[in-house]
Write a protein that holds these residues in place. Structure first.
Motif, mmCIF file in Angstrom:
data_model
loop_
_atom_site.group_PDB
_atom_site.id
_atom_site.type_symbol
_atom_site.label_atom_id
_atom_site.label_comp_id
_atom_site.label_asym_id
_atom_site.label_seq_id
_atom_site.Cartn_x
_atom_site.Cartn_y
_atom_site.Cartn_z
ATOM 1 N N TYR A 86 0.858 -1.183 0.000
ATOM 2 C CA TYR A 86 0.000 0.000 0.000
ATOM 3 C C TYR A 86 0.890 1.227 0.000
ATOM 4 C CZ TYR A 86 -3.376 -3.384 1.747
ATOM 5 O OH TYR A 86 -4.166 -4.474 1.905
ATOM 6 N N THR A 87 0.511 2.208 -0.769
ATOM 7 C CA THR A 87 1.207 3.491 -0.704
ATOM 8 C C THR A 87 0.496 4.317 0.349
ATOM 9 O OG1 THR A 87 1.767 3.361 -3.042
ATOM 10 C CG2 THR A 87 1.956 5.504 -1.998
ATOM 11 N N PRO A 88 1.194 4.719 1.392
ATOM 12 C CA PRO A 88 0.512 5.395 2.498
ATOM 13 C C PRO A 88 0.006 6.783 2.116
ATOM 14 C CG PRO A 88 2.875 5.355 2.864
ATOM 15 C CD PRO A 88 2.618 4.541 1.647
ATOM 16 N N GLU A 89 -1.100 7.154 2.739
ATOM 17 C CA GLU A 89 -1.605 8.512 2.612
ATOM 18 C C GLU A 89 -0.710 9.410 3.447
ATOM 19 O OE1 GLU A 89 -5.597 10.968 3.796
ATOM 20 O OE2 GLU A 89 -5.821 8.881 3.141
ATOM 21 N N LEU A 90 -0.307 10.533 2.903
ATOM 22 C CA LEU A 90 0.659 11.403 3.556
ATOM 23 C C LEU A 90 -0.032 12.478 4.379
ATOM 24 C CD1 LEU A 90 3.065 11.845 0.519
ATOM 25 C CD2 LEU A 90 3.302 10.250 2.429
ATOM 26 N N VAL A 91 0.384 12.598 5.627
ATOM 27 C CA VAL A 91 -0.106 13.635 6.524
ATOM 28 C C VAL A 91 1.112 14.461 6.923
ATOM 29 C CG1 VAL A 91 -1.257 14.119 8.701
ATOM 30 C CG2 VAL A 91 -1.917 12.096 7.370
ATOM 31 N N PHE A 92 1.087 15.757 6.617
ATOM 32 C CA PHE A 92 2.241 16.616 6.863
ATOM 33 C C PHE A 92 2.072 17.426 8.133
ATOM 34 C CE2 PHE A 92 2.260 15.958 2.262
ATOM 35 C CZ PHE A 92 3.554 15.526 2.083
ATOM 36 N N GLU A 93 3.147 17.512 8.912
ATOM 37 C CA GLU A 93 3.208 18.334 10.120
ATOM 38 C C GLU A 93 4.482 19.167 10.054
ATOM 39 O OE1 GLU A 93 1.040 18.550 12.645
ATOM 40 O OE2 GLU A 93 -0.308 17.103 11.693
ATOM 41 N N LEU A 94 4.425 20.367 10.589
ATOM 42 C CA LEU A 94 5.622 21.206 10.643
ATOM 43 C C LEU A 94 6.379 20.933 11.930
ATOM 44 C CD1 LEU A 94 4.477 24.624 9.206
ATOM 45 C CD2 LEU A 94 5.893 22.891 8.147
#
Length: 123
Positions: A86-94
């Motif tokens: 599975y290609t993971p869904e990306l969640v971005f945090e600073l």
């Protein structure tokens, strides 16, 4: 603590995203020098939380909008580069830790501490 395979997957995702973030054409994302500081993937490889540190960030809200807009392209690039189930869904945090460390260093440098000249001698 993540398993060895999950840790290797996190490292691979970090490496690929570091390279691909430079290729994003969106001017909202290209605000400064971007570093991927950490990646944490869930055990089922469905989601990956990506921490980014940006030196010279002008507008945090616009930067996050640009990342959200580019996340589909980044996910596709990630899937074509890495051979994952599975290609993971990306969640971005600073990640503000580098800025915080620089601020602490600046505060320490600005302190007016007088060193005891007679530290080796007894009064």
């Amino acid at each position: 603590m993540p398993s060895n395979k999950l840790a290797r997957t996190n490292d691979d995702i970090q490496r690929v995203l570091s390279a691909r973030l430079r290729d994003v054409k969106d001017p909202r994302v290209q605000q400064g020098m971007i570093s991927v500081t950490r990646v944490e993937t869930t055990g089922d490889l469905r989601y990956a939380k990506v921490w980014l540190s940006v030196l010279g960030l002008e507008n945090e809200k616009e930067f996050k909008r640009g990342l959200k807009s580019a996340s589909g392209w980044l996910r596709r690039e990630l899937g074509s580069t890495l051979n994952l189930r599975y290609t993971p869904e990306l969640v971005f945090e600073l990640d503000h830790s580098i800025e915080y460390g620089a601020h602490i260093s600046q505060v320490i440098e600005s302190l007016d501490i007088q060193h005891d000249e007679e530290s080796g001698e007894e009064a």
